[in-house]
Design an enzyme around this catalytic site. Structure first.
Site: not given
Ligand code: KIV
Length: 265
Positions: A25-26, A64, A96, A163
């Site tokens: 979700d980044s 995610d 998460e 993380e």
């Molecule tokens: O959203 C993401 O890219 C992540 C990584 C930082 C592990 O969860």
């Protein structure tokens, strides 16, 4: 593991032999320009995961679960995990949270969807923790992480992302668990590593977190290429003959002459 959000990048990573492509979700930040991941929707995740899945021949595609797609209820969690698999062709999902989300992890795993946990710095909690910084520096929070890791494993998670936690703590958790850990800013002793690819290629902003190694300066190289393109277009250096279609033998005499006789010029 590396993050991927589109078909082209997924293909390149897949052909390089990256084991797992994380549609993180980044993407809200590095692809869509939001200041955090909270605005990412299921629609965004499905759109990008579909593209990555088309580019991945060998790598596992892990998607995610975005903010508020699983937090409210176990029902939502299973339905949304199912959408990521069914509509977007993810092979596993990540969420998460620790013990408080074990009912969700258990239910998703029961639905035969591999689920990956994520502890330590949890970006979806940015408003609660007040920023992005290293986690678990004191005994209490380190103990909570260990208990959460054990709970997440017991609930049926197949792997765990850690993380921004101290390297020693990540090594301890990795030894304690049977499932693999994947670290980002968690030292060398996790079973695997993950990075956001725009970070490792220096494509996103000017700030580089301490845990990121810059493997290339692609952002700079892209800018140089765009500057050259602008100059070439302005100077008529591009396109040159090699980039033009001639229309074939006799085209200018036959077609152009006819057009000129009809329209002038
Ligand atoms: O959203 C993401 O890219 C992540 C990584 C930082 C592990 O969860």
């Amino acid at each position: 593991m590396l993050t991927a959000y589109d078909y082209c990048t997924a293909r390149i990573m897949d052909s390089a032999g990256v084991d797992c492509l994380l549609v993180g979700d980044s993407l809200g930040m590095v692809m869509l320009g939001y200041e955090n991941t909270l605005s990412v929707t299921m629609g965004d995740m499905i759109h990008h995961t579909k593209a990555v899945a088309r580019g991945a021949k060998h790598a596992l595609v892990l998607a995610d679960m975005p903010f508020m797609s699983y937090q409210q209820s176990v029902y939502d969690a299973v339905v949304n995990a199912g959408r990521l698999v069914k509509e977007a062709r993810a092979q596993a999902v990540k969420l998460e949270g620790g013990a408080e989300f074990c009912p969700q992890i258990e239910a998703i795993a029961k639905a035969s969807i591999p689920v990956v946990g994520h502890l330590g710095l949890m970006p979806q909690s940015v408003n609660k923790i007040g920023g992005y910084r290293g986690q678990c520096k004191e005994y209490e929070s380190a103990k909570k992480l260990v208990d959460d890791a054990v709970a997440v494993q017991k609930a049926g998670a197949v792997a765990l992302v850690l993380e921004c936690v101290p390297a020693g703590l990540a090594a301890f958790v990795t030894k304690l668990l049977k499932i693999p850990t994947v670290g980002i800013g968690a030292g060398p002793d996790c079973d695997g590593q993950v990075l956001v690819y725009q970070d490792m290629l220096s494509m996103y902003g000017d700030f580089r977190p301490k845990f990121v190694k810059a493997y290339e300066n692609i952002g700079f190289n892209m800018k140089q290429a765009f500057l050259k393109y602008i100059t070439d277009v302005k100077n008529k250096a591009f396109p040159s003959d090699e980039h033009c279609f001639s229309g074939g033998a006799g085209y200018d005499e036959e077609v152009m002459d006819k057009l000129k006789s009809e329209y002038g010029g």
